[in-house]
Enzyme design. Structure first.
Site, PDB file in Angstrom:
ATOM      1  N   CYS A 176      47.076  38.502  35.977  1.00 26.61           N
ATOM      2  CA  CYS A 176      45.654  38.821  35.797  1.00 26.61           C
ATOM      3  C   CYS A 176      44.920  37.660  35.119  1.00 26.61           C
ATOM      4  CB  CYS A 176      45.458  40.052  34.917  1.00 26.61           C
ATOM      5  SG  CYS A 176      46.656  41.348  35.158  1.00 26.61           S
ATOM      6  N   ASP A 177      45.463  37.168  34.024  1.00 20.41           N
ATOM      7  CA  ASP A 177      44.705  36.254  33.164  1.00 20.41           C
ATOM      8  C   ASP A 177      45.102  34.785  33.310  1.00 20.41           C
ATOM      9  OD1 ASP A 177      43.540  38.564  32.200  1.00 20.41           O
ATOM     10  OD2 ASP A 177      45.009  38.791  30.606  1.00 20.41           O
ATOM     11  N   CYS A 201      49.565  39.952  30.775  1.00 24.38           N
ATOM     12  CA  CYS A 201      49.595  39.921  32.238  1.00 24.38           C
ATOM     13  C   CYS A 201      49.221  38.527  32.758  1.00 24.38           C
ATOM     14  CB  CYS A 201      48.624  40.973  32.786  1.00 24.38           C
ATOM     15  SG  CYS A 201      48.511  40.952  34.569  1.00 24.38           S
TER      16      CYS A 201
END
Ligand code: NAP
Length: 550
Positions: free
Chosen positions: A367-368, A364
Site C-alpha cells: 500500500c505505502d 503494508c
C-alpha cells in the site's frame, strides 16, 4: 431459387437498410441532439472534412441531430475553450461531453450510442452502477483514449458518456482519438487503448463492465471486482461467515455448494492479509503471484456463489437456535456462523509507533511502499512477511534495510537468499527501541543486542512485519473459548464450545498459510452442512457434554 444480386447492388441496399434503421432510431428520440463541430481552416484538413461529412450525413438522416460548425478561431471556440480541431461537443447546455478527433471506424459505434443516450437524456445504466455513480461526491474529469481500430473502445467510451449524462454536476468527459491527438496521448503515455484517466489518474486499462467502470471512477483507482450492494435491513440466511479472507471465502463457496444460503461479512478489504502481500510464493498452482491478483481471482469465484457484504462491521452476535448478527448496516439471522476473522498486524509496542502511524510507520509495503521511493526505510522482522516486503520495497526503488532481532532469518530459504543476492543490508541481532521525528519519522533508535550498543539510525520510514495476532474480540464477546495462546479453541470439525458457532483460518492458529486457511474454511463449511442436517447438539453425546467436543 432466387438469383444472386451483383455485389455492388447488395452493399448499397445494405447501406440503405442501415440508414433506414438509424432514421427510425433517431426520429424516435424524445429530444434533439445538438452537436457542435470545431474545425481549423488549413489544419488537419482531411480529418476536418471527414468529421464535417459524417455529421452532415447524420443530420440528413434525422432532423433530431442538429449540427453546427465553428472555426477554431471563433468566439464560440474561445468561450468553450476548444483548442484543437476537429472537436465535437454534444448538447453543451446540458452536458460536458466532447470528442477530440473523428469518430469513424469502430468509433462510429461510440458516436451513434452517445447521440442516442443524449437524445433520451438518460445514461441507461444498471441499478448497481448508478448507485455507485450517484454517491461520487467530487468532480471527475474523465479522459477516455480510443482509436478507430479498437473494437473494445466504444464500450468504455459509452461508460464515460453514461456517467456524464447521469452526473452532469460532477462529470466531464473527453473522448480522445490517439491517432489525431498524439501529443496528448504521449503526455498520458496512452500507448494502448482504451485507457481511462479521471482527474489525471489512470483508473482503467481495457474495457470494463459499467459497474466496474463506476467503481473505478468512484475510488479513482483500477478495480477488477464489483460486489453488488443491497439495501435490505434484514438478511435471513442459513450461514453467516464473518471475515472475507481466504478462509471465509472458501467456506462460503462450500456452504453454498452444499445448498446453504450464505452471507460473508467483511469490514475491510476482501482477501485479508493476502490482499496486501506484494508477491505470494508457492500457492499451489502459482510459483509466484501478486497477492491482489490471487484475491481478485478468489473473490470473483466466491461471488458466483455467496452474497458478500463488504464494508460492514459486525457489532454484535447472539447465539441460539437462530443466530443473530448485527452489523453497522443491517441485521442477519442464520442457523450457523463461521468466525473467520483472521489476524491483525502485530505492533512493535515501542514509543513513537502509534504516534507516527501513517506518517512514516506502516504495516503494508504494497500500500505505502511507492511513497518511499528513493527514501531510506527499515523493515522490521525476520519471517516470510518481512523478507517479502523488504524485497518488494527494494524492487520499487526504496533504500531498504532489514532489521532483525536474531542472527538468522525465520523466512524460507529461497526467499532469504534473495535478500543476500540483492545485497539488501541486514542489521542482525538488532531491536528497535524507539521511533522518533517531528511531523514524520526521521530516525529510529536501535540496539545491538550482542554488544548492547544503542544508536540513532536516520530513516524516513519504518515497515513493521513481525507477524499477526488473532482477531478474537467478537469470539470473546460471544463467550467462545480461546486456547492459552489466544486463538479460538475448536475441535477437529472446527466447532467451538458454542453450538452452531464454528471457526476457520488464522484465528485458529496453526500454520497460517493461504492454503491451510482455505482448507480450514472448507472443512468448517462441510461440518456446518453435516451438523445442520444432523445437529450434534441434540444428540446424546452433545447433550452430555453440553458443548462441542474439544
Ligand atoms: P512470522 O513467521 O511469525 O515471523 C515474525 C517475525 O517477526 C519473526 O522473525 C520474529 O522474530 C519477528 N518478531 C516478532 N515479534 C517481534 C518484535 N516484537 N520485535 C521484533 N521482531 C519481532 O510472521 P510472518 O512473517 O508475518 O508470517 C506469518 C505467516 O504467513 C507465516 O506462516 C508465513 O509463512 C506466512 N507467509 C507466507 C508468505 C508466502 O509467500 N508464502 C508470505 C508472507 C507470510 P523471531 O524470529 O525472533 O521470532
Amino acid at each position: 431459387m432466387a438469383e444472386k444480386k451483383p455485389e455492388r447492388q447488395q452493399s448499397s441496399s445494405w447501406g440503405a437498410q442501415v440508414e433506414k434503421n438509424l432514421r427510425v432510431a433517431f426520429d424516435a428520440l424524445p429530444n434533439e441532439v445538438p452537436v457542435m463541430l470545431f474545425t481549423e481552416k488549413g489544419g488537419n484538413d482531411a480529418l476536418n472534412m471527414a468529421a464535417r461529412e459524417l455529421l452532415k450525413s447524420f443530420s440528413k438522416i434525422s432532423s433530431k441531430v442538429v449540427f453546427s460548425e465553428f472555426d477554431l478561431k471563433s468566439e464560440e471556440a474561445g468561450k468553450r475553450n476548444v483548442t484543437s480541431g476537429p472537436t465535437l461537443i454534444f448538447d453543451p447546455d446540458r452536458y460536458s461531453i466532447r470528442y477530440l478527433g473523428v469518430p469513424y471506424g469502430e468509433e462510429a459505434r461510440t458516436l451513434v450510442g452517445m447521440m442516442l443516450l443524449i437524445g433520451f437524456r438518460t445514461g441507461n445504466m444498471s441499478e448497481q452502477a448508478l448507485k455507485v455513480i450517484k454517491r461520487i461526491g467530487s468532480r471527475r474529469e474523465i479522459k477516455v483514449f480510443v482509436s478507430p481500430t479498437c473494437p473494445y473502445c466504444p464500450e468504455q467510451a459509452i461508460n464515460a458518456v453514461k456517467t456524464a449524462i447521469e452526473r452532469p454536476d460532477i462529470a466531464s468527459v473527453e473522448i480522445i482519438d490517439i491517432q489525431s491527438n498524439q501529443e496528448t496521448a504521449n503526455r498520458y503515455s496512452a500507448f494502448s487503448v482504451p485507457q481511462v484517466f479521471a482527474n489525471d489518474v489512470l483508473i482503467a486499462h481495457g474495457a470494463q463492465a459499467e459497474e466496474l467502470f463506476a467503481l473505478s471512477l468512484d475510488k479513482l483507482e483500477q478495480q477488477t471486482v464489483f460486489i453488488p450492494e443491497t439495501d435490505a435491513e434484514l438478511v435471513e440466511t442459513d450461514v453467516v461467515i464473518v471475515g472475507g479472507g481466504p478462509a471465509g471465502l472458501a467456506a462460503g463457496i462450500y456452504t453454498v455448494r452444499s445448498g446453504l444460503r450464505t452471507a460473508v461479512i467483511e469490514r475491510g478489504p476482501l482477501g485479508g492479509q493476502v490482499a496486501t502481500t506484494p508477491i505470494v510464493e508457492n500457492y499451489p498452482g502459482f510459483a509466484r503471484v501478486p497477492g491482489k491478483t490471487l484475491v481478485d481471482i478468489l473473490v470473483s469465484h466466491a461471488l458466483e456463489y455467496v452474497q458478500i457484504f463488504q464494508g460492514e462491521e459486525v457489532v454484535e452476535i447472539q447465539s441460539g437456535p437462530r443466530i443473530e448478527v448485527r452489523t453497522s448496516r443491517r441485521r442477519f439471522t442464520a442457523r450457523a456462523l463461521i468466525l473467520a476473522t483472521g489476524a491483525n498486524y502485530k505492533r512493535l509496542g515501542v514509543p513513537g509507533e502509534m504516534n507516527f502511524m501513517g506518517r512514516g510507520v506502516s504495516y503494508c509495503a504494497t500500500c505505502d511502499g511507492p511513497l518511499f521511493k528513493n527514501k531510506k526505510v527499515i523493515v522490521v522482522g525476520g519471517g516470510n512477511s518481512a523478507v517479502t516486503e523488504a524485497l518488494h520495497l527494494y524492487n520499487i526503488g526504496v533504500q531498504t534495510v532489514l532489521v532483525h532481532r536474531r542472527n538468522t532469518l525465520r523466512a524460507q530459504e529461497h526467499l532469504a537468499k534473495n535478500i543476500f543476492s540483492n545485497n539488501i543490508e541486514v542489521l542482525w541481532d538488532t531491536e528497535v527501541l524507539e521511533i522518533r521525528g517531528k511531523e514524520r519519522v526521521a530516525e529510529v533508535v536501535l540496539q545491538n543486542k550482542r554488544t548492547g550498543e544503542v544508536y540513532p539510525f536516520p530513516v524516513q520510514g519504518v515497515f513493521v512485519a513481525i507477524g499477526y495476532e488473532p482477531s478474537v474480540d467478537l469470539a470473546k464477546a460471544l463467550g467462545v473459548e480461546l486456547s492459552p495462546e489466544g486463538f479460538i479453541k475448536h475441535d477437529s470439525h472446527h466447532r467451538t464450545n458454542i453450538p452452531g458457532i464454528y471457526s476457520a483460518g488464522d484465528v485458529e492458529g496453526g500454520y497460517k498459510q493461504i492454503v491451510t486457511a482455505m482448507g480450514q474454511g472448507t472443512e468448517a463449511a462441510l461440518s456446518v452442512f453435516e451438523d445442520l442436517a444432523h445437529p450434534y447438539w441434540t444428540s446424546e453425546q452433545g447433550r452430555q457434554s453440553g458443548v462441542a467436543r474439544m
